[in-house]
Structures are given as C-alpha cells and as structure tokens.
Design a protein around this motif. Structure first.
Motif, PDB file in Angstrom:
ATOM      1  N   TRP A   1     -20.137  35.106 -14.634  1.00  0.00           N
ATOM      2  CA  TRP A   1     -19.451  34.185 -13.632  1.00  0.00           C
ATOM      3  C   TRP A   1     -18.050  34.641 -13.425  1.00  0.00           C
ATOM      4  N   MET A   2     -17.396  35.636 -13.768  1.00  0.00           N
ATOM      5  CA  MET A   2     -16.067  36.374 -13.584  1.00  0.00           C
ATOM      6  C   MET A   2     -16.256  37.906 -13.368  1.00  0.00           C
ATOM      7  N   ALA A   3     -15.160  38.506 -12.576  1.00  0.00           N
ATOM      8  CA  ALA A   3     -15.302  39.746 -12.241  1.00  0.00           C
ATOM      9  C   ALA A   3     -14.739  40.753 -13.263  1.00  0.00           C
ATOM     10  N   TRP A   4     -15.493  40.459 -14.258  1.00  0.00           N
ATOM     11  CA  TRP A   4     -14.963  41.628 -15.470  1.00  0.00           C
ATOM     12  C   TRP A   4     -15.389  43.037 -15.347  1.00  0.00           C
ATOM     13  N   THR A   5     -14.430  43.668 -14.660  1.00  0.00           N
ATOM     14  CA  THR A   5     -14.632  45.135 -14.303  1.00  0.00           C
ATOM     15  C   THR A   5     -13.658  45.988 -15.237  1.00  0.00           C
ATOM     16  N   LEU A   6     -13.923  47.323 -15.269  1.00  0.00           N
ATOM     17  CA  LEU A   6     -13.381  47.861 -16.494  1.00  0.00           C
ATOM     18  C   LEU A   6     -11.600  47.917 -16.231  1.00  0.00           C
TER      19      LEU A   6
ATOM     20  N   GLY B   1     -20.394  59.137 -14.137  1.00  0.00           N
ATOM     21  CA  GLY B   1     -18.915  58.930 -14.086  1.00  0.00           C
ATOM     22  C   GLY B   1     -18.804  57.441 -14.449  1.00  0.00           C
ATOM     23  N   ILE B   2     -17.790  57.185 -14.671  1.00  0.00           N
ATOM     24  CA  ILE B   2     -17.546  55.640 -14.841  1.00  0.00           C
ATOM     25  C   ILE B   2     -17.345  54.980 -13.493  1.00  0.00           C
ATOM     26  N   ALA B   3     -18.141  53.715 -13.266  1.00  0.00           N
ATOM     27  CA  ALA B   3     -18.285  53.156 -12.081  1.00  0.00           C
ATOM     28  C   ALA B   3     -17.026  52.129 -12.128  1.00  0.00           C
ATOM     29  N   TRP B   4     -15.999  52.318 -11.814  1.00  0.00           N
ATOM     30  CA  TRP B   4     -14.772  51.628 -12.238  1.00  0.00           C
ATOM     31  C   TRP B   4     -14.668  50.180 -11.921  1.00  0.00           C
ATOM     32  N   PHE B   5     -15.372  49.812 -10.557  1.00  0.00           N
ATOM     33  CA  PHE B   5     -15.354  48.650  -9.858  1.00  0.00           C
ATOM     34  C   PHE B   5     -16.625  47.902 -10.070  1.00  0.00           C
ATOM     35  N   ASP B   6     -17.503  48.227 -10.832  1.00  0.00           N
ATOM     36  CA  ASP B   6     -18.729  47.482 -10.953  1.00  0.00           C
ATOM     37  C   ASP B   6     -18.474  46.595 -11.936  1.00  0.00           C
ATOM     38  N   PRO B   7     -19.499  45.468 -11.943  1.00  0.00           N
ATOM     39  CA  PRO B   7     -19.164  44.424 -12.869  1.00  0.00           C
ATOM     40  C   PRO B   7     -19.774  44.910 -14.436  1.00  0.00           C
ATOM     41  N   MET B   8     -18.871  44.675 -15.566  1.00  0.00           N
ATOM     42  CA  MET B   8     -19.376  45.001 -16.835  1.00  0.00           C
ATOM     43  C   MET B   8     -20.156  44.135 -17.487  1.00  0.00           C
ATOM     44  N   ILE B   9     -20.449  42.756 -16.626  1.00  0.00           N
ATOM     45  CA  ILE B   9     -21.342  41.976 -17.102  1.00  0.00           C
ATOM     46  C   ILE B   9     -22.258  41.454 -15.983  1.00  0.00           C
ATOM     47  N   PRO B  10     -23.260  42.110 -15.634  1.00  0.00           N
ATOM     48  CA  PRO B  10     -23.974  41.890 -14.465  1.00  0.00           C
ATOM     49  C   PRO B  10     -24.377  40.319 -14.239  1.00  0.00           C
ATOM     50  N   GLY B  11     -24.251  39.846 -13.147  1.00  0.00           N
ATOM     51  CA  GLY B  11     -24.351  38.104 -13.054  1.00  0.00           C
ATOM     52  C   GLY B  11     -23.496  37.479 -13.715  1.00  0.00           C
TER      53      GLY B  11
END
Length: 141
Positions: A54-59, A42-52
C-alpha cells in the motif's frame, strides 16, 4: 538505625553497548540490502520492496528511515552516557542535543521541499545544504 552500607554497583561497559548497537543497526542495514529487489545482478533502487504493498517502500525510503532510527539510537546512548544541561543559543531558547536534532531534521525537510520546488531532482545539493544547516544548528542553536 539506618543501614549505611552501600551495595557496590557494577560499572557499565559503554564500549560494549556502543558496539552492540552498531552491530544491530549494521545487521538491519545488511538485511535491507539483502531483500532489496534486483535486476540483472544489481539493486533495482526504485522498485517496490513489497510488491503490491500500500506504500511505496523503495530501498531509498527504507534507508532514510534506517538513518533516522540510527540517529535516535545514537542520541539515546549519548544522552544516557553523557547527560547534558540545556544551553541557550541564538534562538534564545534552551535546547539539548535531542532538541537540536529535531530542529535540524525539521529544517532539513523544509530545505528539501524548497529544493524540489525550485530545482527538482536530484536532491544532492539539498543534502549538502542540509548537512551545513545541521552543523550550524548543533553549533549555534
């Protein structure tokens, strides 16, 4: 002597433009969903889309900005296709569709902030209030 012959203009195919815009925005949304982090299928909604990153780019953040971009594209097409004259509403200022969109987005941001302060998460109730507020702005402002 002036040239009075007019060159014929080709009609604009607004249906094709609208469908193209919808396909492009749909493709961008599909790409966002395709690159979204997954866990157990499933989609991990609140995991960062860009690991590491500088901004919390979540889905949800990416979908929020996708919605704003879709609104801007839609309102640009509407403004070109159906030009409008400004109207005066209850605020006694002249507003166009774009102005009312900006007022509704700005007001919605404040509604969500107040909701978070007093009620906390989740913000589904704030979303409902924002939709009612936006409808009122487009109707009466």
């Amino acid at each position: 002597m002036s040239d009075t012959t007019a060159t014929p203009t080709r009609p604009v195919n607004w249906t094709a433009i609208s469908i193209t815009a919808a396909v492009v925005m749909g493709g961008i949304l599909a790409a966002l969903l395709a690159v979204a982090p997954r866990d157990d299928g499933g989609i991990a909604w609140f995991d960062p889309m860009i690991p590491g990153g500088w901004m919390a780019w979540t889905l949800p953040v990416a979908i929020f900005f996708w919605c704003i971009a879709s609104l801007l594209v839609t309102f640009t097409i509407l403004a070109i296709r159906f030009p409008e004259t400004p109207r005066v509403g209850v605020l006694r200022i002249e507003t166009t569709r774009g102005d009312r969109l900006f007022i509704s987005l700005l007001g919605s941001a404040f509604i969500c902030l107040v909701w978070l302060f007093f009620a906390g998460l989740p913000v589904w109730g704030a979303l409902a209030l924002c939709l009612v507020y936006a409808a009122a702005v487009f109707r009466w402002v």
